[in-house]
Design a protein around this motif. Sequence first.
Motif, PDB file in Angstrom:
ATOM      1  N   PRO A  69      49.100  13.785  27.016  1.00  0.00           N
ATOM      2  CA  PRO A  69      47.772  13.842  27.743  1.00  0.00           C
ATOM      3  C   PRO A  69      48.100  12.798  28.858  1.00  0.00           C
ATOM      4  O   PRO A  69      48.644  11.754  28.448  1.00  0.00           O
ATOM      5  CB  PRO A  69      46.965  13.783  26.826  1.00  0.00           C
ATOM      6  N   TYR A  70      47.349  13.049  30.217  1.00  0.00           N
ATOM      7  CA  TYR A  70      47.375  12.054  30.963  1.00  0.00           C
ATOM      8  C   TYR A  70      45.828  12.024  31.386  1.00  0.00           C
ATOM      9  O   TYR A  70      45.502  13.011  31.985  1.00  0.00           O
ATOM     10  CB  TYR A  70      48.352  11.899  32.061  1.00  0.00           C
ATOM     11  N   VAL A  71      45.199  11.139  31.461  1.00  0.00           N
ATOM     12  CA  VAL A  71      43.688  10.975  31.936  1.00  0.00           C
ATOM     13  C   VAL A  71      43.419   9.846  33.029  1.00  0.00           C
ATOM     14  O   VAL A  71      44.110   8.686  32.869  1.00  0.00           O
ATOM     15  CB  VAL A  71      42.672  10.904  30.837  1.00  0.00           C
ATOM     16  N   VAL A  72      42.996  10.323  34.068  1.00  0.00           N
ATOM     17  CA  VAL A  72      42.626   9.305  35.249  1.00  0.00           C
ATOM     18  C   VAL A  72      41.161   9.438  35.450  1.00  0.00           C
ATOM     19  O   VAL A  72      40.606  10.665  35.431  1.00  0.00           O
ATOM     20  CB  VAL A  72      43.243   9.647  36.416  1.00  0.00           C
ATOM     21  N   ALA A  73      40.423   8.328  35.931  1.00  0.00           N
ATOM     22  CA  ALA A  73      39.116   8.286  36.256  1.00  0.00           C
ATOM     23  C   ALA A  73      39.036   8.397  37.819  1.00  0.00           C
ATOM     24  O   ALA A  73      39.572   7.672  38.646  1.00  0.00           O
ATOM     25  CB  ALA A  73      38.264   7.336  35.744  1.00  0.00           C
ATOM     26  N   LEU A  74      38.152   9.510  38.412  1.00  0.00           N
ATOM     27  CA  LEU A  74      38.208   9.343  39.727  1.00  0.00           C
ATOM     28  C   LEU A  74      36.613   9.554  40.396  1.00  0.00           C
ATOM     29  O   LEU A  74      35.804  10.191  39.642  1.00  0.00           O
ATOM     30  CB  LEU A  74      38.932  10.931  40.095  1.00  0.00           C
ATOM     31  N   ASN A  75      36.335   9.063  41.514  1.00  0.00           N
ATOM     32  CA  ASN A  75      35.031   9.457  42.135  1.00  0.00           C
ATOM     33  C   ASN A  75      35.436  10.883  42.616  1.00  0.00           C
ATOM     34  O   ASN A  75      36.350  11.397  42.857  1.00  0.00           O
ATOM     35  CB  ASN A  75      34.792   8.486  43.289  1.00  0.00           C
TER      36      ASN A  75
END
Length: 159
Positions: A34-40
Amino acid sequence: MRRKDREIKDLDGIFDIVERCNVVHLGMVDNGKPYVVALNFGYEREGDVLTLYFHSAVEGKKIDILRDNPNVYFQMDCVNEFIKGTSERPCSYCWRFDSVMGSGQVEFVEDVQEKTYALNRLLQHVGKTNEIFSFPPESFARTCVLRIRSSDITGKRRE
């Protein structure tokens, strides 16, 4: 959803949460991990479909992963308020939240008019404005615009 008492079934309620959130967590799979990023994000509603818009640099780990596997899961939450319990009832400590989750496939937006539209939706949502923005043509060469359309959305509320 296990806690049916916390499920938000009304689409208007779900879209109300989306409107109040500022960041979405985008989950991807990178070679089985898994790879998670926070984005606007920006968004729009078309019936029961949520369309999310993001922007990014044209290269990097996130872009490499999405080109290899465009399937994603997203989550956003807002309110985020600690509810204090008591020492006699430690399990009464909890967290108040409203959240939306869903899945879809990332599409890379290439058309300049579509990119302009998507970037406007993003800035309008983040900036809480209806202003229409114009972008220097040279910025499109270094800006990747992503879109996810999802009818697989659920909402949850902890009060």
